[in-house]
Scaffold this motif. Sequence first.
Motif, short mmCIF file in Angstrom:
data_model
loop_
_atom_site.label_atom_id
_atom_site.label_comp_id
_atom_site.label_asym_id
_atom_site.label_seq_id
_atom_site.Cartn_x
_atom_site.Cartn_y
_atom_site.Cartn_z
N THR A 55 -2.71 -9.47 -6.05
CA THR A 55 -2.37 -8.32 -5.19
C THR A 55 -2.79 -8.59 -3.75
N ALA A 56 -4.01 -9.13 -3.56
CA ALA A 56 -4.48 -9.44 -2.21
C ALA A 56 -3.60 -10.48 -1.55
N ALA A 57 -3.17 -11.48 -2.33
CA ALA A 57 -2.28 -12.51 -1.78
C ALA A 57 -0.94 -11.90 -1.36
N TYR A 58 -0.46 -10.98 -2.16
CA TYR A 58 0.81 -10.32 -1.84
C TYR A 58 0.68 -9.51 -0.55
N TYR A 59 -0.44 -8.80 -0.42
CA TYR A 59 -0.64 -7.98 0.79
C TYR A 59 -0.54 -8.82 2.07
N LYS A 60 -1.05 -10.03 2.02
CA LYS A 60 -1.07 -10.88 3.22
C LYS A 60 0.33 -11.22 3.71
N THR A 61 1.30 -11.17 2.79
CA THR A 61 2.68 -11.53 3.18
C THR A 61 3.43 -10.37 3.82
N LEU A 62 2.93 -9.14 3.67
CA LEU A 62 3.72 -7.97 4.05
C LEU A 62 4.03 -7.90 5.55
N PRO A 63 3.05 -8.09 6.44
CA PRO A 63 3.37 -7.95 7.88
C PRO A 63 4.46 -8.90 8.35
N GLN A 64 4.55 -10.10 7.75
CA GLN A 64 5.57 -11.04 8.16
C GLN A 64 6.94 -10.71 7.55
N ARG A 65 6.93 -10.14 6.37
CA ARG A 65 8.19 -9.87 5.66
C ARG A 65 8.79 -8.52 6.03
N TYR A 66 7.94 -7.54 6.35
CA TYR A 66 8.41 -6.19 6.62
C TYR A 66 7.83 -5.69 7.94
N ASP A 67 8.70 -5.38 8.89
CA ASP A 67 8.27 -4.92 10.20
C ASP A 67 7.47 -3.61 10.09
N ASN A 68 6.44 -3.52 10.93
CA ASN A 68 5.63 -2.29 11.01
C ASN A 68 5.06 -1.88 9.66
N CYS A 69 4.68 -2.87 8.86
CA CYS A 69 4.07 -2.60 7.56
C CYS A 69 2.67 -3.21 7.56
N ARG A 70 1.69 -2.39 7.21
CA ARG A 70 0.32 -2.91 7.15
C ARG A 70 -0.41 -2.28 5.98
N PHE A 83 10.49 3.81 11.59
CA PHE A 83 9.40 4.17 10.66
C PHE A 83 8.37 3.05 10.61
N GLU A 84 7.17 3.42 10.21
CA GLU A 84 6.11 2.46 9.92
C GLU A 84 5.64 2.71 8.50
N VAL A 85 5.13 1.66 7.86
CA VAL A 85 4.67 1.77 6.47
C VAL A 85 3.19 1.44 6.41
N ILE A 86 2.44 2.33 5.79
CA ILE A 86 1.00 2.13 5.60
C ILE A 86 0.73 2.10 4.10
N VAL A 87 0.47 0.92 3.58
CA VAL A 87 0.11 0.77 2.17
C VAL A 87 -1.40 1.02 2.06
N ILE A 88 -1.76 1.96 1.21
CA ILE A 88 -3.18 2.33 1.07
C ILE A 88 -3.72 1.66 -0.20
N GLU A 89 -4.43 0.59 0.02
CA GLU A 89 -5.00 -0.18 -1.10
C GLU A 89 -6.11 0.63 -1.77
N ASN A 90 -5.99 0.71 -3.11
CA ASN A 90 -6.89 1.57 -3.87
C ASN A 90 -7.50 0.79 -5.04
N ASN A 91 -8.53 -0.05 -4.74
CA ASN A 91 -9.35 -0.69 -5.78
C ASN A 91 -8.56 -1.61 -6.71
N SER A 92 -7.66 -2.41 -6.16
CA SER A 92 -6.94 -3.37 -6.99
C SER A 92 -7.91 -4.42 -7.52
N THR A 93 -7.60 -4.96 -8.69
CA THR A 93 -8.47 -5.96 -9.33
C THR A 93 -7.79 -7.31 -9.51
N ASP A 94 -6.48 -7.35 -9.42
CA ASP A 94 -5.73 -8.59 -9.61
C ASP A 94 -5.73 -9.39 -8.30
N PRO A 95 -6.23 -10.64 -8.31
CA PRO A 95 -6.23 -11.47 -7.09
C PRO A 95 -4.85 -11.64 -6.48
#
Length: 614
Positions: free
Chosen positions: A374-389, A360-372
Amino acid sequence: MSLRTKRIKELFGYARTLTREEGVGTMLRRAGGFFRRRLGGRRARYLPGKAALEQERGDPAAAQYPIISILTPLYNTPEPFLKEFIDSICAQTAPNWQLCLADASDAAHAAVGAYARRRAAAEPRIRYCKIENQGIAANTNAAARLATGTYLALADHDDQLAPHAVYCMGRRLAETGADFAYSDEALFRKTPASAHVAHFKPDYAPEYLMACNYICHLAVFRRSLFDAVGGERPECDGAQDHDLFLRMIDEMQRRDPGAAPLHVPQVLYYWRVHAGSTSGGNEAKPYVASAALRAVQDHLDATGRKGKAEPGKFPGTCHVQWELPDPVPLVSILIPNKDHVQDLEQCLFSLYSKTFYERFEVIVIENNSTDPATAAYYKTLPQRYDNCRVVEYNGSFNFSRINNFGRKFANGKFLLLLNNDIEILDGDWLTQMVAEAGQPGVAACGAMLYYPDDTVQHAGIITGLGGYAGHSHKYHKRGGSGYMFRLATVQDFSAVTAACLLVRTAAYDAVGGLDEEFTVAFNDVDFCLRLRRKGWRIVWTPYAELRHHESKSRGSDEKDAAKKARFAGEQARLYEIHGRETILRDPYYNPSLSLDYEDFRESADLRSLKNVEL
C-alpha cells in the motif's frame, strides 16, 4: 429461512416493540387495522371510517372555516361524469364550499349546460356561466370570476372530491392561515371506493416540483394570491396548473422568503382514469411536455436563476441544466483508505479517466494500512494522477474523524466525501453535483449509486425507514422511474449517503463537520439533519451515476457483540439528538407509506388516513 417466515418473525418482533413502547392497546389497534386490511379487502381504503365522517358533519366549527370556491371548466362533459362530480361536491361533510362552473361545451353538447343549470337552480352554492371555449387556462379564469370564496380550488369536470375534502382543507387553512395547501390523491376507473392506487406526496419539495408537477390535486390557495399572479396563463395550456403553482410560490416567497405550500397528507381528490385523461399518462395530451418545459423555464427566468429546462428521463419530467460560474469552483475529494489498493486504483482510474469536470484535487486519507504494498502504491499517485496526494491519519478507525481530518488539507469551495470502492460511470456526474449543490439554499448533493449487479444501492435517504433510516428504492432495477418519478428526478431529501456526498465547505465547517461520536453508522444522516436545521436543503440527483462495489451480502454486525452494541448506541444517539418523532416523520416521505420497506409501498394499516381526529 423463507421470506414468508422471516416476515412473520419481523411482525411479531414489531408487535413486541410496539407493546413495550406504546402499550398493549396501541399494539392491538394496529394489529386490528393490519388484519382488516388483509382480510377485509381494499375497498374505500383511503377514506376515514363512517363514524369520523359523521363526526365531521356534526362539527359546529366547520361553519367558521373559510369558503373554498371550486373552479371547474366544463367541456363536452359526459353527463354521468358530471353528475358524479357535482354529487361529490354536494356530499361534502362541511358546508363551506362553492362550485363555479364555466361551460365551454360546443353546440352539440348543449345538454351539459342544461344539466348544470338545473343543479345550480337547486343549490345556491353552485354558480354557472356559459362561455366561448378559449382553452383550459382561460376557461378556468372565467370560473374564477364567478367565485366569492376566500380560497380557490381546482377540480376537473370528470373527477370527484373525497367527502371530507372541504372539511380537511378548511380546517387546516383556518388553523394555519396558509396561503396555499395541497393534498394527496387517488386514481380510479369506476368508483372512488375501488380506487386502485394513491399518489402519496412529500411535503413541499422545490427541486422535485421543478422536475414534475407532483402537487397536482387537490390544490387550494387564496383568491388574493391567484389574482396577484394574474390567474392561469393560456400560453402554458397543458401545464397551466404547474405554471400557476410555480408562480404563486414565487409570489409567496417574494413576500416571505421562508413561505411554502402546506401539505395535508389526506387523500382528498379522486382522479378518473380514462382514455382522454392525463391521469393515465401524458401520451393522452402530448403538448403537456412542451408546456411544462415552458412553465419551468419561465419560472427560472422570472427568479433570475441561470439554467435551461430540458426534457427529463421520462415523459412528464423536466431537468434543469444549471449554468456554472466561470471559473468553476475547486472540489476537494476526500477518500479514506486502508489497504484495498485494487479498489482505490479502480476508483481513481475511473475518476480521472471519465470525469468531465476538471477542477478537482484528491486527498487520500491513509488509515492504518498494514500491507507494505500500500505504501509503495501511494508513492506512485502524485506522478500518475494530477493534484492527488496522501495524508496520514494515525488514530483508531472512526469514519467521521477521518473525514474531518482530511478536511484540514482541503482547499476547495466544495468537499466531496467519497468511498474508496466507488467507480465512476458517467462523465458528467461531478458537473451535475456541483451545479445542484451550488443552487441558492442548497448545502449538499447526493448521487445515484448502483450495486455491481446494476440494482439501486442509494437514491437518497429516508429517515424513519426501519425505525431509523434507509435508502430510497434500494434494490430497484436500474433504469426505472420509481414511485411518482422519484427515481428519475432531481429532488429534495432529508439526507444522502456519505459514500458520495458533495457539500459546500463553508456549510461543512458551519456545523462542525461530521459528528465523531457517530463512529460508523448514521454520521451522514446526522450531518444532513444538522445542515437542514441550519436552514440548508439537501438534494439528490439521478444524473450523477456511480457504481458502489459494496456487496449486497456483506452481512450485518448482529453476530459481533461489540459492533452490535456500537450500532445500538449510535441508533440511540440519533434519537437523542434529533428526537424520535423527527426521525420517524421525514417531510419528504408520506406518513401513509410503509416504514418497513424501501420501495414506497403503502402502509399496512393506513392509520394516518383512518384516524382523523377532530
